[in-house]
Write a protein that holds these residues in place. Structure first.
Motif, mmCIF file in Angstrom:
data_model
loop_
_atom_site.group_PDB
_atom_site.id
_atom_site.type_symbol
_atom_site.label_atom_id
_atom_site.label_comp_id
_atom_site.label_asym_id
_atom_site.label_seq_id
_atom_site.Cartn_x
_atom_site.Cartn_y
_atom_site.Cartn_z
ATOM 1 N N ALA A 120 -23.372 162.443 38.797
ATOM 2 C CA ALA A 120 -22.902 161.365 39.610
ATOM 3 C C ALA A 120 -22.956 159.837 38.983
ATOM 4 O O ALA A 120 -22.296 159.174 38.707
ATOM 5 C CB ALA A 120 -23.346 161.315 40.836
ATOM 6 N N ARG A 121 -24.248 159.930 38.147
ATOM 7 C CA ARG A 121 -24.350 158.590 37.467
ATOM 8 C C ARG A 121 -23.528 158.564 36.259
ATOM 9 O O ARG A 121 -22.844 157.588 35.956
ATOM 10 C CB ARG A 121 -25.979 158.776 36.850
ATOM 11 N N LEU A 122 -23.103 159.578 35.661
ATOM 12 C CA LEU A 122 -22.251 159.513 34.445
ATOM 13 C C LEU A 122 -21.116 159.691 34.858
ATOM 14 O O LEU A 122 -20.142 158.708 34.209
ATOM 15 C CB LEU A 122 -22.524 160.923 33.522
ATOM 16 N N ALA A 123 -20.655 160.143 35.913
ATOM 17 C CA ALA A 123 -19.355 159.953 36.397
ATOM 18 C C ALA A 123 -19.041 158.509 36.767
ATOM 19 O O ALA A 123 -17.919 157.955 36.585
ATOM 20 C CB ALA A 123 -19.035 160.732 37.679
ATOM 21 N N PHE A 124 -19.893 157.903 37.491
ATOM 22 C CA PHE A 124 -19.930 156.391 37.867
ATOM 23 C C PHE A 124 -19.688 155.629 36.592
ATOM 24 O O PHE A 124 -18.854 154.508 36.467
ATOM 25 C CB PHE A 124 -21.090 156.006 38.576
ATOM 26 N N VAL A 125 -20.610 155.787 35.453
ATOM 27 C CA VAL A 125 -20.367 155.205 34.058
ATOM 28 C C VAL A 125 -18.910 155.247 33.692
ATOM 29 O O VAL A 125 -18.164 154.187 33.569
ATOM 30 C CB VAL A 125 -21.348 155.500 33.229
ATOM 31 N N ILE A 126 -18.332 156.391 33.695
ATOM 32 C CA ILE A 126 -16.916 156.471 33.184
ATOM 33 C C ILE A 126 -15.850 155.732 33.905
ATOM 34 O O ILE A 126 -14.993 155.078 33.298
ATOM 35 C CB ILE A 126 -16.658 158.064 33.152
ATOM 36 N N VAL A 127 -16.113 155.851 35.400
ATOM 37 C CA VAL A 127 -15.006 155.439 36.312
ATOM 38 C C VAL A 127 -15.360 153.660 36.068
ATOM 39 O O VAL A 127 -14.388 152.739 35.903
ATOM 40 C CB VAL A 127 -15.426 155.699 37.746
ATOM 41 N N PHE A 128 -16.469 153.307 36.141
ATOM 42 C CA PHE A 128 -16.744 151.826 36.084
ATOM 43 C C PHE A 128 -16.148 151.188 34.886
ATOM 44 O O PHE A 128 -15.494 150.304 34.844
ATOM 45 C CB PHE A 128 -18.045 151.785 36.396
ATOM 46 N N GLN A 129 -16.664 151.951 33.772
ATOM 47 C CA GLN A 129 -16.123 151.443 32.410
ATOM 48 C C GLN A 129 -14.505 151.203 32.184
ATOM 49 O O GLN A 129 -14.008 150.348 32.099
ATOM 50 C CB GLN A 129 -16.651 152.330 31.385
ATOM 51 N N ASN A 130 -13.950 152.406 32.651
ATOM 52 C CA ASN A 130 -12.471 152.453 32.548
ATOM 53 C C ASN A 130 -11.721 151.533 33.569
ATOM 54 O O ASN A 130 -10.684 150.755 33.090
ATOM 55 C CB ASN A 130 -11.998 153.807 32.567
ATOM 56 N N VAL A 131 -12.259 151.490 34.798
ATOM 57 C CA VAL A 131 -11.624 150.510 35.698
ATOM 58 C C VAL A 131 -11.761 149.136 35.088
ATOM 59 O O VAL A 131 -10.938 148.331 35.385
ATOM 60 C CB VAL A 131 -12.136 150.844 37.101
#
Lengths: 896, 896
Positions: free
Chosen positions: A805-816
């Protein structure tokens, strides 16, 4: 031909009066264009004849003041004769001939008391001055000053030289043609008027803001840079470098009417801190480059206002919700009875989770959902800031008539022939570059080592203090250690900052860059990397490494086999990150700004005052009567804008990089900058020699560095939110594990069990009954299997789920966030609409003007020449393609 | 004044001879500069007098050819008189007065047979032509052509107009001053010579590449764009739009010596496919904008060579290692006895994993560690391509003397007053923009719906075919369904592509953009979004969604309650992605290029041929004697470069976006482009009307779109590698779960167990004994707990670990590749070193030249005027600041 040429005289569009009464073009130029105005303050502002103005000063050392002074008069005259003879032979631009130290018997006989070295310098000075005279400049020497050991060369640029150079630089000239800047009508205009009225007190009390409804149409007379800036031909840098001259500066303008006074009152004063800066005036006095710096600083400070507002709101939200926060409520609950494993080997005891109540509550201030919103907000804020700066820059470019001007790399270090031949020693240079790069890496290594040293200090001190028997000492251990460590870090950062500035310069010199600009950019880049690493390494350690590599009870990780790695307090490391950040940021700003920038100059002044007390009355009197160019000589030389920009960009780093953990950063930055602007302004107006006005279209490499910081900020904030804060574990608990969808039970869920019988020998607490009962199981913060599972102490499924979940958040946050920044970038046009309309309008007006000119000419020619097909084709263009912009020169004649 | 002006005549630096014999400035200009050369091919290339060349053609409809033809002669003469009278009153640039249809009795009486509409058009034509004459252009009308119903206006731009416009556009002019382009000496030079010799056959057989050692120094005479491009004043666009004129084009240059012939031989021919393009010649003939397109296409094709080489190597590596791949070996092993769960409800049976052997082996071709390397390589390749293009563009800018030229938005739709007043109807416009945006979103929705429809087709057909009792049908089911579905997708894509082109135009018209350029950019952006979504949605579905949302045995996911979601074959979805990609890419290229671009024109020609057979001999004869401007009129009009760029950018998407799954994409693109270049060249040279030469410094919005695609490619490839391929699960298995660190056991590890007794009622296979034994446990590809665990069929710890690893890989991959791209961007300077040196050198030479001029003038003035301090300041600049670049006009007089 002649006839046609005289026809144009009354058709010209450029006029001198417009030149004299409209906003000026280049500060140095303007000051010289209006010599009659300031005749009342003649203290060294003019030549001996009291008419010609001093535009620029060169100073040099006089080795033997007595002997030099004795033949001063003669030297002034022989000088002229001598250089005139020189001129004939060697007046080639930009390429000083090799010195011929013993060639001229005249020089040798005259100065045979001087040594070879002085002789050579004198020769090169005279040659250089000869070149200046060749270019039409007028020089006056003054070695009989009240400042022993210093010779002054006063330079005056007469009107025709200025004109020539303006044309050469293709400066945009305001034309006679005046047009009305259209005020929009309707609702928008009314709102505009209201806003203007409301912000009236914020505007500086300067003429320039009034009567902007009319603008002089300016034509693109200009494109290239002042690569032949008249009194600074290629070579002055090297002459200054080799000590032939000691200084070169224009004079401050101290008369009552003049700009400096106005700047002092409306800009360089703390009493006007709430006002906009009079940027036009700053640019007029200091040139575009410094004008852009202050415009940038102003915009940055302005943009910090909304950021700090939102930051304060986020902080207040944290404060308001601290009592509704279920995890901290659970920790602080009186019936909470969780026994925690000891925080260090042997010396530490089991402890109750209740003890962490304060930290848990404090953590909530910086670790709540609003923080996530705030870091997205700040990422977009940074993108907006970039875009707004682009627009502001464009607007200033338009207002300052720089739209056509192209910057060019000025090769100040090498002559054209050297440039052409340079590829041969490319290998040597590559090696040198590589060496410098290696050393940079080494220095970054040193920074890391120092950070590691501080970590070790902290670990060992903590352990030592835990050993102490004094209970109050022990309870205050954490706070003490944290604070001292942060202060040590701060001191190290401050010292290394100074060291690294010098090191970067040394590294860049090693690389032998080919041009001035390339030198400056490399230097800035290196300094930036070193200072950035220096400022942020301890913070990055706390954010991402501290508390991650601790191991688990029963198998802790040890450094040097005896020091256990640090853990964070229960609320996550965010709290400690916040402390470190605020101490570093505030400390840096307070000490570097207030101590270094205010305190030290004050101290210097005091020392000077004490010294002057000891001087004789006569000397003091003499000081009062110093010529203007002598007073200026005693001021600090201008050292470039690099330190100012650097300070700000590091601050920008603090504001954006870890904003997720410290929402008050923008507020502190704002408060600092309000002082900083006026501080810098005072420094420039009163404490530094007046800098040479340099043209610039943009802030150069700084913009790229800002963009870089903003980019890095996105990924760092993503990691801070997902790894440093407890945001993601809370979410995962709520949506995956919570039985009732609330946060109840979260604290329990994040802690694993440890069977105290599994402690390694010698690591268990010395006093196991400290809490008053026999401890069998203690808890620690980690996702691991309990002792009773098949695979005890192995990371559990929850750990992997939370990690995913943490890693997914990083990806989503960064790209968004990156996508949103790109959209902001794309939505906000780089050129403000009114400016682009105005540019367009100006072009159309110019076209109409030209077409009228053309038609007038064509009619004239039609009436003059017999019209046959082929003949017309050939002869007509002669007159028709005559250039119009340049006819302004004819007009000057008409106006005088 | 007169005296000083005549002095400069012999000091001028621009000369006409240099203008005539040096490389030309603008294609249209050049062609007119040398009218005497091509007198042998007079077929409509000249006016009736045989001397004045036809530079441009306007055509219009003649409503009633018979009546019009009868008073043709008279109309030509009254025309002149009429327009001359008009000119006096209304000749204002760019603002045609409102038509006064019944105002002039002369017009009314003359053409009373025509209807009001025709009358109005005629009036507007005449007014426009009057404006053209006012600007100095010479016009000749020809309504008596062999093409009934079409009137031609031939336009000739005489020399003096060209000169005026050149000056107005501030075209860079080559000067008399010639300098030697320094050839570097030493090892580098020798290597250079060798490389040049080796690549000699690759260069086109065109003069321009020889004798480049000498360059004419050109001075920045030019800055602005041709906003008054002489024969296209503001208004022609709207006149064409409203049908006043039907076409406007310059003539093709068909004489034997001329460029078209050379272009035909050395460029627009498949036989020279291996050669570089003669870009200079292309630019000379078609202008900078088209020149840049072909230069870009050439560089792209060139850059595809290394990419396809590496791609082929990666593919071959996959082929070579297929037999060493442990997972596929395990699947294919004869003793492999794993029973798999059925792939559809009821109709499907249990099956042996061995059956997936072929797919597993094939998957390895595209799913091996080399793919990861290749997608990093391709991301860097894209960054390199961008950088190289920037450099190439800079080099072309320098070679084409565009360095000072600034592009400007030309407002072709609105006049200046309209622009100024436009803010009032801002709301209306905002609403319209929003509406258009909404419709765009709707269309994207339509695309998604269509993709979903194809998915449903595939699911239902699969189910239906599984029902069939024919065993061969059933075994071929998968392949058939895949192929037909991919072809359906392709057809849909091709049809929607055409539809979306029209829709995007309609949407953009709705938005009412203010300028031509803004219109074009919006149109391109919209078309791009639609076509991109259209081309890539099915591919993205396969890559990221297919096989993810299937549920698990016993609780499958159903669409519309009856269709089970599709699963991928055992080797992951990469194989299917690859099939879809290759079919779409190859199909698009083959059909769009070969069918649409080659086939349809051929077909048209055939139809025309058949038609002409039926014509009378007389008509055929007439056709042969058509004037040049008539032949050109029958060619297709030039429709802009948008379709060409669009095709290429979609291809660039195929090459970069999913390159991780299809390493042969660059090779296919390369093969296509080699044909494409020559195909486009043929089209431009022979099949289209000659486009108006437009100046351009860069490829505009296309560069941004390319950057965008390259950015998206990084994240998409990261996801393809980590989620679509089995790369990460293999790594996780090898380093976390494998007992011996090898891949043995991987296949078993990725499959979970299912107890067949847990099937929902009615979903179990109809024929459970199909495999010859009673199945109790079947396996399926997922990470779930086995039936015998406490939490059966719940996702297992391995699932989360693999997911975390996948996500971590995405973060690392994305950031590393972005960082590397930034470094590439930073390391490669935007301006090639030799160009920047040469620009610098030119500037220094120019400065020297100017300084000499200046000194000459100053000496002259010193000898003329008595020198007193103040008088000199005022009078001197008159002469000294006279412009030098413009003295070329005087020289023209000397030369004629």
């Amino acid at each position: 031909m002649c006839g046609s040429s005289s026809v144009y005289q009354n058709k010209c569009i450029f006029s001198l009066p417009s030149l004299m009464h409209s906003p000026p073009l280049s500060p140095q130029l303007l000051n010289s264009l209006t010599p009659e105005e300031n005749t009342q303050c003649q203290h060294g502002l003019y030549f001996q004849d009291g008419e010609r103005r001093v535009d620029y000063i060169l100073t040099y050392h006089i080795k033997k003041p007595s002997s030099s002074r004795s033949n001063r008069q003669s030297s002034r005259f022989t000088d002229n004769a001598f250089t005139r003879s020189l001129r004939r032979g060697t007046a080639r631009l930009g390429r000083p001939p090799p010195p011929q130290p013993r060639g001229d018997p005249e020089v040798a006989s005259q100065d045979h008391s001087m040594d070879y070295h002085e002789d050579d310098k004198r020769y090169r000075r005279e040659e250089f001055e000869g070149n200046l005279r060749d270019m039409g400049l007028e020089l006056e020497k003054d070695e009989d000053t009240k400042t022993p050991g210093v010779g002054f060369v006063k330079i005056h640029a007469p009107w025709h030289v200025l004109c020539r150079e303006a044309e050469f630089m293709k400066l945009k000239m305001p034309t006679k043609k005046v047009y009305e800047v259209k005020q929009c009508s309707g609702v928008g205009a009314k709102i505009n008027t209201l806003v203007n009225k409301a912000t009236e007190p914020l505007h500086p009390n300067v003429e320039e803001n009034r009567g902007q409804h009319v603008k002089h149409l300016s034509y693109a007379f200009s494109r290239e840079k002042q690569h032949l800036f008249f009194f600074l031909p290629v070579g002055i840098t090297s002459l200054l470098g080799s000590g032939v001259y000691t200084a070169a500066y224009p004079l401050h303008d101290v008369s009552t009417h003049c700009n400096q006074h106005l700047l002092y009152e409306e800009w360089a004063s703390y009493s006007v801190f709430y006002k906009y800066q009079p940027i036009g005036l700053v640019r007029k006095y200091f040139g575009e480059k410094i004008g852009l710096y202050f415009a940038w600083l102003g915009l940055y400070t302005q943009m910090l206002i909304p950021a700090s507002l939102v930051g304060v709101i986020v902080f207040l939200y944290g404060c308001a919700t601290v009592d509704n926060n279920i995890p901290s409520m659970e920790i602080c609950h009186p019936r909470n009875n969780i026994t925690m494993c000891p925080l260090c080997d042997r010396a530490c005891n089991y402890w109750k989770l209740k003890e962490a109540c304060g930290t848990a509550r404090a953590s909530h201030l910086f670790d709540n959902p609003a923080t996530v919103f705030f870091s997205i907000f700040m990422a977009l804020w940074a993108a907006m800031f970039m875009e707004h700066w682009k627009r502001r820059q464009m607007r200033l470019n338009y207002e300052w008539d720089l739209t056509g001007f192209e910057e060019e790399e000025v090769s100040a270090l090498l002559s054209p022939t050297e440039i052409a031949e340079e590829p041969t020693n490319k290998w040597k240079q590559t090696v040198q570059s590589a060496m410098a790069g290696l050393k940079l890496v080494l220095l970054i290594g040193v920074t890391f080592a120092i950070v590691f040293g501080v970590i070790l200090y902290r670990i060992s001190i903590t352990a030592a203090l835990h050993m102490s028997n004094n209970p109050t000492t022990r309870s205050n251990v954490r706070l003490m250690v944290k604070t001292t460590a942060a202060i040590i870090n701060l001191v190290v950062i401050l010292i290394l900052d100074e060291v690294y500035g010098a090191v970067a310069r040394w590294l860049t010199v090693l690389e032998v860059p080919k041009t001035d600009r390339s030198f400056e950019e490399r230097l800035i880049f290196k300094t930036f990397v070193l200072k950035f690493v220096n400022a942020f390494t301890p913070i990055i350690y706390i954010a991402f490494f501290r508390g991650r590599l601790v191991g688990r009870p029963g198998s802790y990780l040890y450094v040097f086999e005896s020091y256990r790695m640090e853990e964070c307090a229960h609320g996550g490391c965010l709290m400690e990150l916040c402390i470190q950040l605020s101490i570093t940021m505030l400390g840096k700003q307070l000490i570097q700004n207030n101590l270094f920038e205010i305190g030290i100059p004050k101290l210097k002044k005091l020392i000077r005052y004490i010294k002057s007390k000891r001087r004789s009355f006569q000397e003091e009197e003499r000081e009062k009567k110093l010529q203007r160019y002598e007073t200026d000589h005693f001021l600090e030389p201008f050292a470039g804008l690099t330190p100012e920009y650097m300070e700000m960009i590091i601050q920008f780093g603090f504001v954006t990089l870890f904003v997720a953990s410290f929402p008050l950063a923008p507020l502190f930055a704002l408060l600092n900058n309000i002082i900083e602007i006026r501080l810098d302004a005072k420094k420039f107006v009163a404490e530094l020699r007046r800098p040479v006005a340099a043209r610039a279209k943009d802030i150069g490499i700084w913009y790229n560095l800002l963009r870089g910081v903003a980019k890095v900020a996105v990924i760092i904030n993503a990691f801070v939110i997902s790894f440093t804060s407890d945001f993601i574990p809370r979410l995962v608990y709520q949506y995956m594990y919570s039985p009732d969808g609330s946060m109840h039970g979260f604290v329990n869920h994040t802690m694993s069990y440890f069977n105290v019988s599994d402690f390694q020998d010698g690591k268990e607490p010395m006093d196991p009954h400290h809490l008053g009962y026999q401890v069998e199981m203690c808890r620690y913060k980690d996702y691991r299997e309990p002792p009773w599972s098949n695979t005890p102490y192995v990371v559990s499924k929850e750990f992997w789920a939370v990690l995913a979940a943490r890693l997914a958040f990083v990806i989503v946050f960064q790209n968004v966030v990156m996508l949103m920044s790109d959209i902001v970038d794309w939505l906000i046009p780089d050129i403000p609409k009114d400016i682009s309309l105005q540019i367009h309008k100006e072009k159309i007006l110019m076209v109409e003007l030209f077409m009228k000119e053309e038609q007038g000419k064509m009619q004239f020619i039609d009436s003059m020449t017999p019209c046959d097909g082929k003949g017309r084709n050939n002869h007509a263009p002669i007159a028709r393609s005559r250039s119009i912009p340049h006819t302004h020169s004819h007009t000057h004649a008409n106006n005088f």
